[in-house]
Scaffold this active site. Sequence first.
Site, PDB file in Angstrom:
ATOM      1  N   TYR A  44     -42.217  96.725  84.320  1.00  0.00           N
ATOM      2  CA  TYR A  44     -42.680  97.734  85.275  1.00  0.00           C
ATOM      3  C   TYR A  44     -42.925  97.156  86.662  1.00  0.00           C
ATOM      4  O   TYR A  44     -42.833  97.873  87.654  1.00  0.00           O
ATOM      5  CB  TYR A  44     -44.000  98.353  84.790  1.00  0.00           C
ATOM      6  CG  TYR A  44     -43.874  99.581  83.925  1.00  0.00           C
ATOM      7  CD1 TYR A  44     -43.063  99.564  82.802  1.00  0.00           C
ATOM      8  CD2 TYR A  44     -44.581 100.739  84.224  1.00  0.00           C
ATOM      9  CE1 TYR A  44     -42.963 100.679  81.986  1.00  0.00           C
ATOM     10  CE2 TYR A  44     -44.484 101.860  83.409  1.00  0.00           C
ATOM     11  CZ  TYR A  44     -43.676 101.823  82.295  1.00  0.00           C
ATOM     12  OH  TYR A  44     -43.589 102.927  81.498  1.00  0.00           O
ATOM     13  N   LYS A  57     -39.133  90.678  71.891  1.00  0.00           N
ATOM     14  CA  LYS A  57     -37.689  90.682  71.632  1.00  0.00           C
ATOM     15  C   LYS A  57     -37.227  89.240  71.855  1.00  0.00           C
ATOM     16  O   LYS A  57     -36.373  88.945  72.699  1.00  0.00           O
ATOM     17  CB  LYS A  57     -36.998  91.683  72.577  1.00  0.00           C
ATOM     18  CG  LYS A  57     -35.542  91.940  72.275  1.00  0.00           C
ATOM     19  CD  LYS A  57     -35.300  92.773  71.017  1.00  0.00           C
ATOM     20  CE  LYS A  57     -33.796  92.859  70.730  1.00  0.00           C
ATOM     21  NZ  LYS A  57     -33.509  93.482  69.419  1.00  0.00           N
ATOM     22  N   ASP A  77     -37.425  96.488  68.185  1.00  0.00           N
ATOM     23  CA  ASP A  77     -36.623  97.510  67.495  1.00  0.00           C
ATOM     24  C   ASP A  77     -37.131  97.714  66.066  1.00  0.00           C
ATOM     25  O   ASP A  77     -37.283  98.839  65.585  1.00  0.00           O
ATOM     26  CB  ASP A  77     -35.118  97.173  67.528  1.00  0.00           C
ATOM     27  CG  ASP A  77     -34.803  95.739  67.106  1.00  0.00           C
ATOM     28  OD1 ASP A  77     -35.741  94.921  66.963  1.00  0.00           O
ATOM     29  OD2 ASP A  77     -33.608  95.433  66.907  1.00  0.00           O
ATOM     30  N   ASP A  95     -45.159 101.316  76.265  1.00  0.00           N
ATOM     31  CA  ASP A  95     -44.971 102.693  76.713  1.00  0.00           C
ATOM     32  C   ASP A  95     -44.208 103.475  75.649  1.00  0.00           C
ATOM     33  O   ASP A  95     -44.600 104.575  75.247  1.00  0.00           O
ATOM     34  CB  ASP A  95     -44.205 102.701  78.048  1.00  0.00           C
ATOM     35  CG  ASP A  95     -43.929 104.112  78.549  1.00  0.00           C
ATOM     36  OD1 ASP A  95     -44.873 104.923  78.557  1.00  0.00           O
ATOM     37  OD2 ASP A  95     -42.773 104.400  78.919  1.00  0.00           O
ATOM     38  N   ASP A 128     -45.787 106.303  72.522  1.00  0.00           N
ATOM     39  CA  ASP A 128     -45.368 107.708  72.349  1.00  0.00           C
ATOM     40  C   ASP A 128     -44.984 107.946  70.892  1.00  0.00           C
ATOM     41  O   ASP A 128     -45.300 108.981  70.302  1.00  0.00           O
ATOM     42  CB  ASP A 128     -44.164 108.045  73.247  1.00  0.00           C
ATOM     43  CG  ASP A 128     -44.581 108.712  74.561  1.00  0.00           C
ATOM     44  OD1 ASP A 128     -45.694 108.418  75.035  1.00  0.00           O
ATOM     45  OD2 ASP A 128     -43.796 109.512  75.096  1.00  0.00           O
TER      46      ASP A 128
HETATM   47  C1  IPM Z   1     -47.786 106.509  80.279  1.00  0.00           C
HETATM   48  C2  IPM Z   1     -46.828 107.254  81.141  1.00  0.00           C
HETATM   49  C3  IPM Z   1     -46.656 106.516  82.469  1.00  0.00           C
HETATM   50  C4  IPM Z   1     -46.105 105.150  82.160  1.00  0.00           C
HETATM   51  C5  IPM Z   1     -45.796 107.248  83.517  1.00  0.00           C
HETATM   52  C6  IPM Z   1     -46.321 108.637  83.802  1.00  0.00           C
HETATM   53  C7  IPM Z   1     -45.636 106.461  84.781  1.00  0.00           C
HETATM   54  O1  IPM Z   1     -45.627 107.431  80.488  1.00  0.00           O
HETATM   55  O2  IPM Z   1     -48.961 106.333  80.684  1.00  0.00           O
HETATM   56  O3  IPM Z   1     -47.401 106.093  79.184  1.00  0.00           O
HETATM   57  O4  IPM Z   1     -44.883 104.980  82.053  1.00  0.00           O
HETATM   58  O5  IPM Z   1     -46.892 104.227  82.005  1.00  0.00           O
HETATM   59 MG    MG Z   2     -45.619 106.788  78.466  1.00  0.00          MG
END
Ligand code: IPM
Ligand code: MG
Length: 368
Positions: A142, A193, A226, A250, A254
Site C-alpha cells: 500500500y 508468500k 493463497d 485487506d 474480507d
Molecule cells: C479496508 C478498506 C480500505 C483498505 C479502502 C477503503 C482504502 O478496504 O479498510 O479494508 O483497502 O484498507
Molecule cells: Mg478492505
Amino acid sequence: MAAKKLLILPGDGIGVEVMAQVRRIIEWMAKKRGVAFDVTEGLIGGAAYDVHGTPLADSTLTDAMAADAVLLGAVGGPKWDGLPFDKKPERGLLKIRKDMGLFANLRPAVVFDALVEASTLKPEVVAGLDMMIVRELTGGLYFGEPRGIEQLPDGQRRGFNTLSYTTSEIQRIGRVAFELARKRNKKVCSVDKANVLECTVLWREEMIKLQQAEYPDVELSHMYVDNAAMQLVRNPKQFDVMVTENTFGDILSDCAAMLTGSLGMLPSASLGAEDAQGRRKALYEPIHGSAPDIAGKDIANPLATVLSFGMCLRYSFDMAAEADMIDAAVKNVLKGGLRTADIMQPGKAKVSTTVMGEAIVRELDKMA
Ligand code: IPM
Ligand code: MG
C-alpha cells in the site's frame, strides 16, 4: 478524571447512518454509567472533499492526533469516482492511518451463535469461530516506494508498486500479534508468500527470530497467502491469531468477514505504538465500506460500528465491563430475532438501522 476525547468521523454513505447509532450508545454511557466523553465531529473522505477540497483537512488530522480515540464510519462513493487519485476519498483514510502511525489493524472474526445460519458456509464449519486477523496497516504494498504510472518510450504505459518492509516494521507488528495470542489461545499463524516474494522471506525470518527470542510460549506457524485464503473457508477454526502484510490482510479480512454472515458484522481497531504512558493512538472503524447503493435508506447494519465502539472502550479506555456489555447487547438483540437486511433469515424480524440502534440501547438498559 479528564474527559475522554473522542473524534467522530462518520465519512460517506452509510458511515453517517451507522455512526448515528453509536451516538446513542455514547449518550447512554453518559446518562447511565456516568462516563462522559468529550465528543467532536469532523469530515473525512468525499464529505471532506466537498467542503475542504481535500479528503482529509490538516485541521482534522490535528484533531485526530489530539483525540484519545477516533471513530470512523466509511469513505467513498461513485460521486467522487472522477476525482484525481490524490483527492479520492480513500486517500483520506490511508493518510489518517499513515500520519497517525496506526500500523496495527486488529480485525476479529467472531461468529455469533444466532448468526451461524446466516453464513454462506456450513454451520459446523463456522459455529464458534473466534479468530483475530492482525493486518499490518502502514507499510507493505500500500505504501512502498517507488510507485506510479509511467509513460514508456514505445507508447505503452507501465504501472508499478513496491512491496517492502524493514525488520523493525515486521518486529513491531509481530509483537502485537504475539501479545494478543498470549491473551488468547497462544497460536500465531504468519501469512506470507515466501515461496515467491523476497520481502516476505524476510518477514518469515523475522517472525521466527522474534518468536524464539521473546515469545517461546506462543506457537508460531506459517502459511502462504493463497493457502491461507483456502484454509479460511475450509477450516477457519484452526486459526487463533493470523498476522500478515497490508494487502494480504485487506483481502483475507474480507474473506473472514463473510464467515461471520456479513461484512456488516466486523469491527476493527487500528493502533499505533505505545507512548511513555503506555497509551496508543487509535482509530476504530467497521471493516465494511460506505455501501453507496444502500446509503440514506436506513437499512444498513450498524453492528460492526457498534462493535468497533466496544473495541474502543476496551483498547483505548480500559472499560472492559462496558465493552462486554456492548458485545452482550449485540448478542442478545440477535438472539431476540432482530435482523438488518444483510443478515436477514427466514422467520426473523427485518429492522432498520435506527430500530437496530434503539434495540441495542434497550438491551444495555436491561443490563444496567
Ligand atoms: C479496508 C478498506 C480500505 C483498505 C479502502 C477503503 C482504502 O478496504 O479498510 O479494508 O483497502 O484498507
Ligand atoms: Mg478492505
